[in-house]
Design an enzyme around this catalytic site. Structure first.
Site, mmCIF file in Angstrom:
data_model
loop_
_atom_site.group_PDB
_atom_site.id
_atom_site.type_symbol
_atom_site.label_atom_id
_atom_site.label_comp_id
_atom_site.label_asym_id
_atom_site.label_seq_id
_atom_site.Cartn_x
_atom_site.Cartn_y
_atom_site.Cartn_z
ATOM 1 N N ARG A 52 -33.996 108.878 -55.154
ATOM 2 C CA ARG A 52 -34.291 110.305 -55.327
ATOM 3 C C ARG A 52 -34.806 110.851 -54.005
ATOM 4 O O ARG A 52 -35.577 110.175 -53.320
ATOM 5 C CB ARG A 52 -35.362 110.525 -56.407
ATOM 6 C CG ARG A 52 -34.969 110.016 -57.778
ATOM 7 C CD ARG A 52 -33.974 110.975 -58.474
ATOM 8 N NE ARG A 52 -33.516 110.443 -59.745
ATOM 9 C CZ ARG A 52 -32.378 109.744 -59.926
ATOM 10 N NH1 ARG A 52 -31.594 109.493 -58.902
ATOM 11 N NH2 ARG A 52 -32.042 109.302 -61.114
ATOM 12 N N ARG B 1 -24.564 104.427 -65.506
ATOM 13 C CA ARG B 1 -25.347 103.192 -65.399
ATOM 14 C C ARG B 1 -26.427 103.184 -66.475
ATOM 15 O O ARG B 1 -26.860 104.225 -66.955
ATOM 16 C CB ARG B 1 -25.980 103.120 -64.012
ATOM 17 C CG ARG B 1 -24.913 103.084 -62.913
ATOM 18 C CD ARG B 1 -25.457 102.616 -61.601
ATOM 19 N NE ARG B 1 -26.550 103.410 -61.097
ATOM 20 C CZ ARG B 1 -27.441 102.955 -60.228
ATOM 21 N NH1 ARG B 1 -27.365 101.724 -59.781
ATOM 22 N NH2 ARG B 1 -28.408 103.728 -59.794
ATOM 23 N N LYS C 1 -23.505 116.645 -58.297
ATOM 24 C CA LYS C 1 -22.680 115.457 -58.514
ATOM 25 C C LYS C 1 -21.266 115.868 -58.919
ATOM 26 O O LYS C 1 -21.079 116.629 -59.863
ATOM 27 C CB LYS C 1 -23.345 114.648 -59.630
ATOM 28 C CG LYS C 1 -22.788 113.293 -59.838
ATOM 29 C CD LYS C 1 -23.895 112.433 -60.412
ATOM 30 C CE LYS C 1 -23.391 111.247 -61.148
ATOM 31 N NZ LYS C 1 -24.443 110.292 -61.421
#
Ligand code: ATP
Length: 318
Positions: free
Chosen positions: A313, A115, A180
């Site tokens: 976050r 993104r 991730k």
């Protein structure tokens, strides 16, 4: 160069003479191409006097026949050895009038994107770089929560294939713990209220075991499960899961998927900061609403947030 790679992909020794004969080039030209393979694609080649050349590990390349044999028949598949980004290629294909649905895959991306122009690290033949294009005909409802739906489908494939700890982070990441393992990037062309195309970009770390380039905690299917995976099988299984969830979403909207999405949301109930540009909002994650917007409890009051520019976050004290 890639023809040479295809000769070497079995991981066996091949003599310089045999490779040269197969390619119609001299042994010194073979040597030069091998150096390019190592430098450009980051592959390591063993060179043993008297035996020839051998890839450090065998390569299983993407193959449309294999993907079809493993069960994916729904969409035409376009496979590239190297490309800027599969999403960018998908967008160009739409502009040229290509008919959706179709799927773009690549062995590597030299300008893979996340993104807001961030980079998606995409080494050769290790991971999955996958853009599925759909035509959306009349109705914003068909776009509501779509990136969350794709995340859920990706997460299920990872779990199906043995990555038991895979879970979701709003809006569009798949994590194992804090690491991730997959990212999702949706891009839209056309008029969302009329006819548009949506590119569902998915990057999954499959057999990647090391890289210095990712600037946050990451993992891969291989690191989690302790074995290598066949990316052709992954494509076929992902196709089936995407189809299952896209059909449900099309028929019943995100509302039908929202409870399941929340069940797998790793940050449910956690104290977070929502970053929107220079602004930061602290709150507790309540879940998502029927459009896929994030529900946060901020100073005791529920507030909903949506939009492509938001990042979540965990708060240090959570
Ligand atoms: P957000 O919370 O805003 O989604 P993000 O850091 O997850 O933030 P994305 O745009 O989803 O941002 O993904 C891009 C980021 O992902 C990169 O900035 C990098 O930190 C990380 N990244 C890049 N390549 C990989 C990869 N192959 N595997 C895991 N993470 C990667």
């Amino acid at each position: 160069m890639l023809t040479l790679l295809k000769l070497l992909k079995d991981g066996r020794f091949h003599s310089g003479q045999a490779l040269g004969a197969a390619l119609g080039i001299s042994r010194s030209a073979v040597w030069k191409q091998l150096q390019h393979l190592e430098a450009d694609l980051g592959l390591s080649v063993h060179k043993v006097r008297g035996r020839g050349y051998q890839l450090a590990k065998p390569l299983l390349l993407l193959d449309s026949t294999e993907i079809c044999a493993k069960g994916l028949h729904e969409w035409p598949v376009h496979i590239f050895d190297s490309i800027d980004s599969t999403n960018a290629e998908a967008l160009r294909f739409i502009e040229r009038g290509g008919a959706a649905p179709f799927l773009v895959l690549a062995e590597r991306q030299v300008a893979g994107r996340g993104r807001r122009g961030r980079k998606w690290v995409s080494p050769f033949a290790e991971n999955l770089y996958h853009s599925l294009v759909l035509r959306i005909d009349g109705g914003m409802r068909q776009l509501e929560g779509l990136s969350l739906v794709v995340g859920l489908a990706v997460m299920h494939v990872l779990r199906d294939m043995g990555v038991a700890g895979a879970g979701l982070k709003w809006p569009n990441d798949v994590l194992v713990g804090k690491k991730k393992i997959a990212g999702i990037l949706l891009e839209l062309v056309g008029d969302p209220a009329d006819v548009c195309h949506v590119v569902l970009g998915v990057g999954i770390n499959v057999n990647m075991q090391s890289t210095d380039e990712v600037d946050q905690q990451w993992t891969s299917m291989c690191l989690e499960a302790g074995r290598n995976f066949d990316r052709n099988e992954l494509v076929a299984r992902l196709g089936a899961r995407l189809q299952q969830y896209l059909e449900l979403h099309h028929a019943s909207g995100f509302a039908a998927i929202q409870p399941e999405w929340e069940q797998y949301h790793l940050w449910q109930g956690r104290a977070v900061s929502l970053i929107a540009g220079v602004n930061k909002i602290d709150g507790i994650v309540l879940g998502v609403d029927h459009q896929g917007a994030l529900r946060l409890k901020v100073d005791g009051v529920e507030k909903n947030f949506s939009g492509g520019e938001l990042s979540l976050r965990l708060r240090d004290d959570s």
